[in-house]
Design an enzyme around this catalytic site. Structure first.
Site, PDB file in Angstrom:
ATOM      1  N   HIS A   1       0.814  -1.219   0.000  1.00  0.00           N
ATOM      2  CA  HIS A   1       0.000   0.000   0.000  1.00  0.00           C
ATOM      3  C   HIS A   1       0.848   1.269   0.000  1.00  0.00           C
ATOM      4  O   HIS A   1       0.323   2.372  -0.132  1.00  0.00           O
ATOM      5  CB  HIS A   1      -0.994  -0.004   1.169  1.00  0.00           C
ATOM      6  CG  HIS A   1      -0.400   0.274   2.511  1.00  0.00           C
ATOM      7  ND1 HIS A   1      -0.074  -0.725   3.404  1.00  0.00           N
ATOM      8  CD2 HIS A   1      -0.083   1.441   3.138  1.00  0.00           C
ATOM      9  CE1 HIS A   1       0.411  -0.191   4.515  1.00  0.00           C
ATOM     10  NE2 HIS A   1       0.419   1.138   4.380  1.00  0.00           N
TER      11      HIS A   1
ATOM     12  N   ASP B   1       0.109  -7.649   1.458  1.00  0.00           N
ATOM     13  CA  ASP B   1       0.597  -6.269   1.576  1.00  0.00           C
ATOM     14  C   ASP B   1       2.123  -6.239   1.625  1.00  0.00           C
ATOM     15  O   ASP B   1       2.726  -5.940   2.654  1.00  0.00           O
ATOM     16  CB  ASP B   1      -0.008  -5.611   2.820  1.00  0.00           C
ATOM     17  CG  ASP B   1       0.170  -4.092   2.817  1.00  0.00           C
ATOM     18  OD1 ASP B   1       0.633  -3.551   1.791  1.00  0.00           O
ATOM     19  OD2 ASP B   1      -0.147  -3.452   3.842  1.00  0.00           O
TER      20      ASP B   1
ATOM     21  N   GLN C   1       0.793   5.511  11.581  1.00  0.00           N
ATOM     22  CA  GLN C   1       0.923   6.089  10.255  1.00  0.00           C
ATOM     23  C   GLN C   1       2.373   6.470   9.954  1.00  0.00           C
ATOM     24  O   GLN C   1       3.000   7.179  10.722  1.00  0.00           O
ATOM     25  CB  GLN C   1       0.036   7.328  10.106  1.00  0.00           C
ATOM     26  CG  GLN C   1      -1.438   7.025   9.980  1.00  0.00           C
ATOM     27  CD  GLN C   1      -2.102   6.802  11.312  1.00  0.00           C
ATOM     28  OE1 GLN C   1      -1.555   7.163  12.341  1.00  0.00           O
ATOM     29  NE2 GLN C   1      -3.272   6.191  11.299  1.00  0.00           N
ATOM     30  N   GLY C   2       2.873   5.961   8.833  1.00  0.00           N
ATOM     31  CA  GLY C   2       4.217   6.256   8.414  1.00  0.00           C
ATOM     32  C   GLY C   2       5.220   5.182   8.729  1.00  0.00           C
ATOM     33  O   GLY C   2       6.299   5.156   8.153  1.00  0.00           O
ATOM     34  N   ASP C   3       4.884   4.277   9.655  1.00  0.00           N
ATOM     35  CA  ASP C   3       5.737   3.124   9.897  1.00  0.00           C
ATOM     36  C   ASP C   3       5.493   2.042   8.841  1.00  0.00           C
ATOM     37  O   ASP C   3       6.216   1.050   8.782  1.00  0.00           O
ATOM     38  CB  ASP C   3       5.471   2.535  11.282  1.00  0.00           C
ATOM     39  CG  ASP C   3       6.087   3.374  12.389  1.00  0.00           C
ATOM     40  OD1 ASP C   3       7.195   3.878  12.192  1.00  0.00           O
ATOM     41  OD2 ASP C   3       5.441   3.553  13.436  1.00  0.00           O
ATOM     42  N   SER C   4       4.456   2.240   8.016  1.00  0.00           N
ATOM     43  CA  SER C   4       4.119   1.251   6.994  1.00  0.00           C
ATOM     44  C   SER C   4       5.337   0.777   6.231  1.00  0.00           C
ATOM     45  O   SER C   4       6.199   1.566   5.847  1.00  0.00           O
ATOM     46  CB  SER C   4       3.128   1.854   5.997  1.00  0.00           C
ATOM     47  OG  SER C   4       1.827   1.841   6.496  1.00  0.00           O
TER      48      SER C   4
END
Length: 384
Positions: free
Chosen positions: A75, A120, A209-212
């Protein structure tokens, strides 16, 4: 699409009397340039502690799994194809460190069949190899998918907060699939074979959010094994709402096939490249369907020990005949109405294809020979 895909890096940590506890996040996160107050109770990672850790310019994390390839979340990228817009930063814990290694991307491979649920993962090929940097070790089976995990990232100190300048770390325990699904909401749709959950029941420690795309690891005999890829969660560090990670062991074969495809790894005796079709094909009653992969970039014959990895979702697999069809029309039966009332085929077959030209259109044919049970081809990979 599940909620709160973690596309902005950070860790939420809450401490009371030196013990991580639940129920709070930073109310007013400080500016990202202030390392002292960005993450409440956080721990800054030491230089070299996670040497394979990568920061990607679109606001995601990743891990260096080959000198020229970064593993991240599907993603985080927009699809498969040439892409020179991503910059990978690594070799530092401080993103403003002038010694940081920075390399641009050349190509992105998004997991075949990715549609927002499971699968993912993605691979980013770099313009040049990064030498003298240790590589992440990927979990090849589920033996380490339990216990206590390490999480890390460069992100916001609270849900919706600003991202970080310094790499932070924390630990979270494994949560069973059953317990994770019991959290309700988006968690009820957890994909067992492709997702793994972790977090404190009371909340307080989490990726966000942002550690993805960043890694979740387990330390085994001094070596960190990457068991997960940061994927999603409902909010960040909320009680009863764990983090969800792509389960590396459940997708290792496909990740490895993609890695081989990008790096041109060629084992002896064949082309060594893998080709995947992850588009679902429905299998109605008493019907024959096919799914195609096109092999290219090979020279000469396929291997005498070629691999065909097949994932079919279908009740009563005794109804099915599964056949590999070579570009010249030659047929190789893989599954012939075996298994009786068992559900689903998740099997890798070894086939002697040394008499076949590797390049060309290969088909997986699935024939349903009875009524009352239906399903679909989920994904399949041919390694020639």
């Amino acid at each position: 699409m599940k909620l709160a895909l973690r596309t902005a890096a950070r860790l939420v940590l809450v401490a009371l009397a030196g013990v991580l506890v639940a129920g709070a996040v930073a109310a007013a996160p400080a500016q990202a340039s202030d390392p002292g107050t960005n993450v409440v109770g956080g721990t800054r990672a030491a230089l070299g502690e996670f040497p394979w850790m990568v920061r990607l310019s679109m606001g995601c994390g990743g891990s260096l799994v080959h000198p020229q390839v970064v593993l991240t979340a599907a993603h985080c990228v927009s699809g498969t194809g040439n892409n020179t817009s991503i910059t990978a930063t690594l070799g530092v814990v401080d993103l403003q460190d002038s010694t940081a290694i920075k390399v641009n991307s050349t190509y992105v491979l998004q997991a075949p069949g990715y549609n927002g649920t499971g699968k993912d993962w993605a691979l980013i090929k770099l313009a040049s190899p990064v030498n003298n940097v240790p590589l992440a070790t990927l979990a090849t089976d589920g033996s380490n998918d339990n216990g206590t995990f390490n999480i890390m990232g460069w992100g916001a100190a609270s849900e919706g907060g600003a991202q970080q300048r310094y790499l932070l770390k924390a630990q979270v325990p494994f949560i069973s699939d059953a317990t994770c699904k019991a959290a309700g909401g988006s968690y009820s749709g957890l994909v067992d074979a492709e997702e793994i959950c972790a977090g404190l029941t009371q909340g307080g420690v989490d990726t966000c959010q942002g550690d993805s795309g960043g890694p979740m690891t387990k330390t085994v005999n001094g070596t960190q094994i990457q068991v997960g890829i940061v994927s999603w969660g409902e909010g960040c560090a909320r009680p009863g709402k764990p983090g969800v990670y792509s389960q590396v062991s459940g997708m290792y074969t496909n990740i490895k096939a993609g890695l081989d495809q990008l790096t041109g790894t060629v084992p002896p005796g064949g082309c060594g490249k893998s080709f995947t079709n992850g588009t679902d094909v429905n299998i109605p009653d008493n019907t024959t369907v096919t799914s195609t992969v096109t092999a290219s970039g090979c020279s000469g014959a396929a291997s005498g020990s070629s691999k065909v990895e097949v994932h079919i979702v279908h009740t009563y697999i005794g109804d099915l005949i599964v056949t590999l069809i070579a570009p010249d029309g030659s047929r190789y039966v893989l599954h012939n109405r075996a298994g009786g009332s068992a559900d689903n085929i998740n099997q890798t077959y070894t086939v002697n294809l040394s008499s076949e030209t590797a390049n060309g259109a290969w088909k997986l044919e699935v024939a349903d020979k009875a009524s009352a049970d239906t399903g679909k081809i989920d994904t399949w990979t041919l390694t020639v």
